[in-house]
Design a protein around this motif. Sequence first.
Motif, mmCIF file in Angstrom:
data_model
loop_
_atom_site.group_PDB
_atom_site.id
_atom_site.type_symbol
_atom_site.label_atom_id
_atom_site.label_comp_id
_atom_site.label_asym_id
_atom_site.label_seq_id
_atom_site.Cartn_x
_atom_site.Cartn_y
_atom_site.Cartn_z
ATOM 1 N N ALA A 84 43.295 33.403 -24.136
ATOM 2 C CA ALA A 84 44.743 33.307 -23.908
ATOM 3 C C ALA A 84 45.056 32.335 -22.778
ATOM 4 O O ALA A 84 46.004 31.551 -22.857
ATOM 5 N N THR A 85 44.253 32.383 -21.705
ATOM 6 C CA THR A 85 44.479 31.482 -20.569
ATOM 7 C C THR A 85 44.221 30.033 -20.959
ATOM 8 O O THR A 85 45.006 29.135 -20.637
ATOM 9 N N LEU A 86 43.124 29.789 -21.656
ATOM 10 C CA LEU A 86 42.806 28.425 -22.090
ATOM 11 C C LEU A 86 43.843 27.908 -23.080
ATOM 12 O O LEU A 86 44.230 26.737 -23.030
ATOM 13 N N ARG A 87 44.298 28.784 -23.958
ATOM 14 C CA ARG A 87 45.311 28.393 -24.934
ATOM 15 C C ARG A 87 46.590 27.962 -24.219
ATOM 16 O O ARG A 87 47.210 26.959 -24.564
ATOM 17 N N ARG A 88 46.961 28.715 -23.203
ATOM 18 C CA ARG A 88 48.164 28.375 -22.432
ATOM 19 C C ARG A 88 47.980 27.039 -21.708
ATOM 20 O O ARG A 88 48.907 26.227 -21.647
ATOM 21 N N MET A 89 46.798 26.804 -21.166
ATOM 22 C CA MET A 89 46.536 25.543 -20.466
ATOM 23 C C MET A 89 46.620 24.350 -21.415
ATOM 24 O O MET A 89 47.107 23.280 -21.050
ATOM 25 N N VAL B 165 48.256 24.188 -24.621
ATOM 26 C CA VAL B 165 49.584 23.940 -25.190
ATOM 27 C C VAL B 165 50.595 23.610 -24.097
ATOM 28 O O VAL B 165 51.633 22.997 -24.378
ATOM 29 N N GLY B 166 50.289 23.982 -22.848
ATOM 30 C CA GLY B 166 51.167 23.641 -21.739
ATOM 31 C C GLY B 166 50.916 22.261 -21.166
ATOM 32 O O GLY B 166 51.657 21.793 -20.305
ATOM 33 N N GLY B 167 49.851 21.594 -21.650
ATOM 34 C CA GLY B 167 49.584 20.233 -21.209
ATOM 35 C C GLY B 167 48.710 20.119 -19.973
ATOM 36 O O GLY B 167 48.527 19.025 -19.441
ATOM 37 N N ASP B 168 48.149 21.244 -19.503
ATOM 38 C CA ASP B 168 47.247 21.170 -18.348
ATOM 39 C C ASP B 168 45.877 20.638 -18.743
ATOM 40 O O ASP B 168 45.170 20.046 -17.932
ATOM 41 N N LEU B 169 45.488 20.879 -19.989
ATOM 42 C CA LEU B 169 44.291 20.281 -20.572
ATOM 43 C C LEU B 169 44.753 19.409 -21.731
ATOM 44 O O LEU B 169 45.390 19.903 -22.670
ATOM 45 N N LEU B 170 44.469 18.119 -21.667
ATOM 46 C CA LEU B 170 45.039 17.166 -22.614
ATOM 47 C C LEU B 170 44.080 16.840 -23.751
ATOM 48 O O LEU B 170 42.869 17.037 -23.642
ATOM 49 N N CYS B 171 44.647 16.319 -24.843
ATOM 50 C CA CYS B 171 43.857 15.920 -26.000
ATOM 51 C C CYS B 171 42.730 14.976 -25.578
ATOM 52 O O CYS B 171 42.954 14.013 -24.845
ATOM 53 N N GLY B 172 41.515 15.277 -26.055
ATOM 54 C CA GLY B 172 40.364 14.445 -25.746
ATOM 55 C C GLY B 172 39.684 14.773 -24.439
ATOM 56 O O GLY B 172 38.581 14.279 -24.165
ATOM 57 N N GLN B 173 40.306 15.619 -23.611
ATOM 58 C CA GLN B 173 39.727 15.954 -22.305
ATOM 59 C C GLN B 173 38.546 16.912 -22.473
ATOM 60 O O GLN B 173 38.593 17.854 -23.258
ATOM 61 N N ARG B 174 37.492 16.662 -21.718
ATOM 62 C CA ARG B 174 36.300 17.492 -21.803
ATOM 63 C C ARG B 174 36.526 18.808 -21.079
ATOM 64 O O ARG B 174 37.135 18.858 -20.001
ATOM 65 N N ILE B 175 36.054 19.892 -21.687
ATOM 66 C CA ILE B 175 36.110 21.219 -21.064
ATOM 67 C C ILE B 175 34.879 21.379 -20.179
ATOM 68 O O ILE B 175 33.745 21.420 -20.682
ATOM 69 N N VAL B 176 35.075 21.434 -18.888
ATOM 70 C CA VAL B 176 33.969 21.569 -17.942
ATOM 71 C C VAL B 176 33.745 23.059 -17.681
ATOM 72 O O VAL B 176 34.542 23.706 -16.992
ATOM 73 N N GLU B 177 32.658 23.591 -18.228
ATOM 74 C CA GLU B 177 32.424 25.032 -18.160
ATOM 75 C C GLU B 177 32.269 25.523 -16.727
ATOM 76 O O GLU B 177 32.799 26.578 -16.363
ATOM 77 N N ASN B 178 31.531 24.792 -15.904
ATOM 78 C CA ASN B 178 31.326 25.242 -14.526
ATOM 79 C C ASN B 178 32.645 25.389 -13.779
ATOM 80 O O ASN B 178 32.841 26.336 -13.001
ATOM 81 N N ARG B 179 33.556 24.461 -14.025
ATOM 82 C CA ARG B 179 34.849 24.516 -13.347
ATOM 83 C C ARG B 179 35.669 25.701 -13.845
ATOM 84 O O ARG B 179 36.302 26.419 -13.072
ATOM 85 N N LEU B 180 35.634 25.928 -15.174
ATOM 86 C CA LEU B 180 36.452 26.992 -15.738
ATOM 87 C C LEU B 180 35.924 28.384 -15.405
ATOM 88 O O LEU B 180 36.708 29.322 -15.233
ATOM 89 N N GLU C 259 32.437 32.195 -25.862
ATOM 90 C CA GLU C 259 33.002 32.903 -27.006
ATOM 91 C C GLU C 259 34.500 32.595 -27.136
ATOM 92 O O GLU C 259 35.017 32.427 -28.246
ATOM 93 N N ALA C 260 35.190 32.509 -25.998
ATOM 94 C CA ALA C 260 36.617 32.149 -26.018
ATOM 95 C C ALA C 260 36.812 30.752 -26.586
ATOM 96 O O ALA C 260 37.750 30.495 -27.349
ATOM 97 N N LEU C 261 35.916 29.841 -26.236
ATOM 98 C CA LEU C 261 36.005 28.477 -26.764
ATOM 99 C C LEU C 261 35.770 28.451 -28.264
ATOM 100 O O LEU C 261 36.372 27.646 -28.987
ATOM 101 N N ARG C 262 34.912 29.349 -28.753
ATOM 102 C CA ARG C 262 34.704 29.421 -30.202
ATOM 103 C C ARG C 262 35.976 29.910 -30.903
ATOM 104 O O ARG C 262 36.293 29.472 -32.017
ATOM 105 N N VAL C 263 36.702 30.833 -30.256
ATOM 106 C CA VAL C 263 37.984 31.286 -30.804
ATOM 107 C C VAL C 263 38.951 30.112 -30.913
ATOM 108 O O VAL C 263 39.601 29.900 -31.945
ATOM 109 N N LEU C 264 39.041 29.318 -29.848
ATOM 110 C CA LEU C 264 39.952 28.171 -29.843
ATOM 111 C C LEU C 264 39.507 27.095 -30.836
ATOM 112 O O LEU C 264 40.344 26.378 -31.395
#
Length: 251
Positions: free
Chosen positions: A26-31, A33-48, A61-66
């Motif tokens: 839910a948090t990642l989804r909000r980030m 669709v809210g534009g905090d994570l943009l198209c093509g941007q890499r998801i940095v697991e350590n940071r998240l 597992e959350a990333l697999r849902v998305l």
Amino acid sequence: MTGSADNTTSAPHIVGPPSLVELAAATLRRMIVGGDLLCGQRIVENRLTGQLGISRPPLREALRVLEREGLVRQVPRKGVIVTPLTLHDIYEICTLRAEFERLAIRLGVPVTDPARRARCQQALQAMTDAARTGDRPAYLERSFEFHVSVVGLSGHARLEEAYRSLQLQLMLSMALNRRAREEHETLDGDVARHTHLLEIIDTGDPQAVLDELATHGDRSFLDGIEDTVDGHTDVALAWLAQQRTGRKETR
């Protein structure tokens, strides 16, 4: 026998609190669709993991849902990225979404199930509450649920499931040009549009609803979108020009 009545009594359905995976998704989804994570941007697991306060297994597992929702993509040697979109992708998302809505209205209007109508009203009230507080990320989520609830008037579970995924991808498209959307309409104005749509649904006239849907959608995110994305196919450019002509005619 005294025990027979107990055996036929159904046990209460207990709904537990959301899991770490659900909260992370839910948090990642909000980030996204809210534009905090943009198209093509890499998801940095350590940071998240640090940001969300969770370990890698529930995050993955959350990333697999998305990924199943079409919001992120696994790329070899690069990891997980927010799904990149082309103009042709946006054309496909918008046109297919419109067809899903048409089918839902043909199946669901006039409304025959009061519970489905109540679900729309509850979603609209949640939008109104979020607009009052000025919480735009929460408002986007409530708006999403309203549109899904309108499709839910059809009583067609598979249609609603397919639409839910497509609506998320549309919100990802909208995040590409969030500033244009925010400048175009206030949250209160957006609530008014959705209230009007529900009023037309209540007339029970499916054609009137379809006519409203044809001009209802906020297309301001398409302003200048061709300068933001690639994939300028002829069919996508023709569709974009048509959308802009339609906006001018309804102003």
